[in-house]
Write a protein that holds these residues in place. Structure first.
Motif, short mmCIF file in Angstrom:
data_model
loop_
_atom_site.label_atom_id
_atom_site.label_comp_id
_atom_site.label_asym_id
_atom_site.label_seq_id
_atom_site.Cartn_x
_atom_site.Cartn_y
_atom_site.Cartn_z
N LEU A 1 6.61 -9.27 -15.42
CA LEU A 1 6.68 -8.73 -16.77
C LEU A 1 7.14 -9.82 -17.73
N GLY A 2 6.38 -9.98 -18.83
CA GLY A 2 6.73 -11.04 -19.76
C GLY A 2 6.33 -10.69 -21.18
N LYS A 3 6.35 -11.67 -22.03
CA LYS A 3 6.02 -11.48 -23.44
C LYS A 3 4.61 -10.96 -23.63
N HIS A 4 3.69 -11.37 -22.75
CA HIS A 4 2.30 -10.97 -22.88
C HIS A 4 1.75 -10.26 -21.64
N ILE A 5 2.55 -10.13 -20.60
CA ILE A 5 2.13 -9.46 -19.37
C ILE A 5 2.85 -8.13 -19.27
N LEU A 6 2.09 -7.04 -19.19
CA LEU A 6 2.66 -5.70 -19.17
C LEU A 6 2.46 -5.08 -17.79
N THR A 7 3.54 -4.92 -17.07
CA THR A 7 3.49 -4.31 -15.74
C THR A 7 4.03 -2.89 -15.80
N ALA A 8 3.77 -2.12 -14.75
CA ALA A 8 4.28 -0.75 -14.68
C ALA A 8 5.78 -0.76 -14.40
N VAL A 9 6.42 0.36 -14.68
CA VAL A 9 7.85 0.51 -14.37
C VAL A 9 7.96 0.75 -12.87
N ALA A 10 8.71 -0.07 -12.16
CA ALA A 10 8.76 -0.01 -10.70
C ALA A 10 9.31 1.33 -10.20
N LYS A 11 10.38 1.81 -10.84
CA LYS A 11 10.98 3.09 -10.44
C LYS A 11 11.19 3.95 -11.68
N PRO A 12 10.12 4.65 -12.12
CA PRO A 12 10.24 5.45 -13.35
C PRO A 12 11.29 6.56 -13.20
N GLU A 13 12.11 6.68 -14.21
CA GLU A 13 13.20 7.66 -14.16
C GLU A 13 13.05 8.73 -15.23
N THR A 14 12.23 8.48 -16.23
CA THR A 14 12.07 9.46 -17.31
C THR A 14 10.62 9.91 -17.39
N ASN A 15 10.40 11.02 -18.08
CA ASN A 15 9.04 11.52 -18.26
C ASN A 15 8.20 10.51 -19.03
N GLU A 16 8.83 9.84 -19.99
CA GLU A 16 8.11 8.83 -20.77
C GLU A 16 7.62 7.68 -19.88
N GLU A 17 8.45 7.26 -18.96
CA GLU A 17 8.06 6.17 -18.06
C GLU A 17 6.95 6.61 -17.11
N VAL A 18 7.00 7.85 -16.68
CA VAL A 18 5.93 8.38 -15.82
C VAL A 18 4.60 8.39 -16.56
N LEU A 19 4.62 8.86 -17.80
CA LEU A 19 3.40 8.89 -18.60
C LEU A 19 2.86 7.49 -18.87
N PHE A 20 3.78 6.56 -19.13
CA PHE A 20 3.36 5.17 -19.33
C PHE A 20 2.71 4.63 -18.07
N ASN A 21 3.31 4.87 -16.92
CA ASN A 21 2.73 4.38 -15.67
C ASN A 21 1.35 4.96 -15.41
N GLU A 22 1.13 6.23 -15.79
CA GLU A 22 -0.19 6.84 -15.65
C GLU A 22 -1.21 6.11 -16.53
N ALA A 23 -0.80 5.81 -17.75
CA ALA A 23 -1.69 5.09 -18.67
C ALA A 23 -1.97 3.68 -18.16
N HIS A 24 -0.93 3.04 -17.68
CA HIS A 24 -1.06 1.68 -17.13
C HIS A 24 -2.03 1.69 -15.95
N ALA A 25 -1.88 2.66 -15.05
CA ALA A 25 -2.74 2.76 -13.87
C ALA A 25 -4.18 3.05 -14.26
#
Length: 360
Positions: free
Chosen positions: A236-260
């Motif tokens: 994960l960096g300034k221009h590299i967007l990776t998924a959240v390794a261990k999502p803890e919130t609903n927002e993080e889960v939704l982001f990971n779905e979009a990322h996937a």
């Protein structure tokens, strides 16, 4: 889009001029019906006609030595090899009389010419307008803003001599087979935006990125404040967007779905690339000094992939399991706090409300 509309139209205009000026009345492809064309080349007649003319123009533009077979036979040998990883007897019979070199040599020469066409048919969004448009299409697709594409390594199986132990070992990737690896970037429609480098299979994703031309350009902010979607093998960096390794919130889960969802486009793109061009399933014997030749084959197939998409060529039947995205070495480097904060702000701003229906 993989290449700008003006470029596409300009190429079409050149092709029409060439066709009117000197195109032969018939080509060796005319002897095949449409079903046979797709069987032997995994492409359609209009797409093949465009490729033949584009190769003819390319060879004139860069002052290539005229091939010993006619251009259509030159292209036929290459397309047949790309589609099947071998030469079909019927194709050999049709072009054999006009060849003055081995089939392998002709296919290798054609690979170099078609790979050279990547400057037209494989294009990262280079203007501010193109980047804005590309990011808008991706946001519409997966709801993540300011993303230019998805990035992943592609592993291509090879054979290497086990007698050169250290060199052989360098080709063994994290999955345990010998391969070469290239870095790919695609957009949300499966167009290949960038393909570069051909490294030994043990090279990690992060190593590929840091040593690549595109990586240096992006990290130096030459392409603006945009992200590239990437898997867990990247940092994960300034221009590299990776998924959240261990999502803890609903927002993080939704982001990971979009990322996937966006990363799955890359998986589908690489799967289609290898389905259409089965030579990529096994690139053959590889030595230390032959990586550039392998890259020519990979780039040539990528050029043809983008052209096939423009002509809406259907995919060939699947021959084996779907291509998966290979994960490389696990990263141990510590992620910067700035990068973590930037991702958190992006998630809070864009995924604060339940939107799971967007990903059904």
């Amino acid at each position: 889009m993989t290449f700008a509309v003006p470029v596409w139209l300009a190429v079409h205009e050149l092709l029409l001029e060439e066709e009117a000026a000197e195109k032969e009345n018939s080509t060796c492809f005319d002897e095949f019906n449409d079903a046979a064309l797709f069987e032997y080349f995994h492409l359609t007649r209009p797409c093949i006609a465009f490729i033949v003319d584009a190769v003819r123009i390319r060879m004139k533009t860069v002052s290539c030595k005229k091939p010993s077979p006619p251009v259509d036979a030159f292209v036929m040998v290459a397309l047949n090899y790309f589609a099947h990883g071998a030469f079909s007897p019927l194709v050999v019979q049709k072009v054999g009389s006009c060849l003055h070199a081995s089939l392998t040599s002709v296919a290798s020469s054609a690979s170099g010419v078609i790979a050279g066409m990547s400057d037209v048919f494989i294009s990262f969004p280079l203007t501010a307008e193109a980047r804005i448009q590309n990011a808008a299409v991706i946001k519409e697709f997966c709801k993540i803003p300011n993303v230019l594409g998805a990035m992943a390594p592609a592993q291509f199986k090879i054979r290497a001599s086990p007698y050169e132990k250290e060199f052989f070992k360098s080709f063994i990737n994290a999955q345990g087979f010998t391969s070469v690896v290239s870095q790919f970037i695609c957009d949300s429609q499966g167009n290949i935006l960038s393909v570069e480098k051909c490294c030994v299979g043990s090279t990690s994703e992060q190593e590929l990125w840091e040593s690549s031309f595109k990586g240096r350009e992006v990290e130096e902010d030459l392409h603006g404040p945009y992200w590239l979607i990437a898997g867990s093998g990247y940092l994960l960096g300034k221009h590299i967007l990776t998924a959240v390794a261990k999502p803890e919130t609903n927002e993080e889960v939704l982001f990971n779905e979009a990322h996937a969802k966006m990363l799955s486009v890359m998986q589908e793109t690489l799967d289609l690339l290898k389905r259409r061009f089965r030579c990529l399933m096994q690139l053959g014997f590889t030595e230390e000094g032959s990586l550039n030749k392998k890259l020519n084959t990979i780039k040539a197939c990528s050029v043809l992939h983008n052209i096939a998409l423009k002509f809406s060529v259907p995919p060939p039947a699947r021959a084996g399991k779907a291509e998966s995205l290979y994960s490389g070495k696990q990263l141990t480097a510590e992620t910067s706090s700035d990068a973590l904060m930037a991702r958190k702000e992006l998630i809070n701003k864009n995924f604060s409300e339940p939107r799971s229906q967007d990903f059904l």
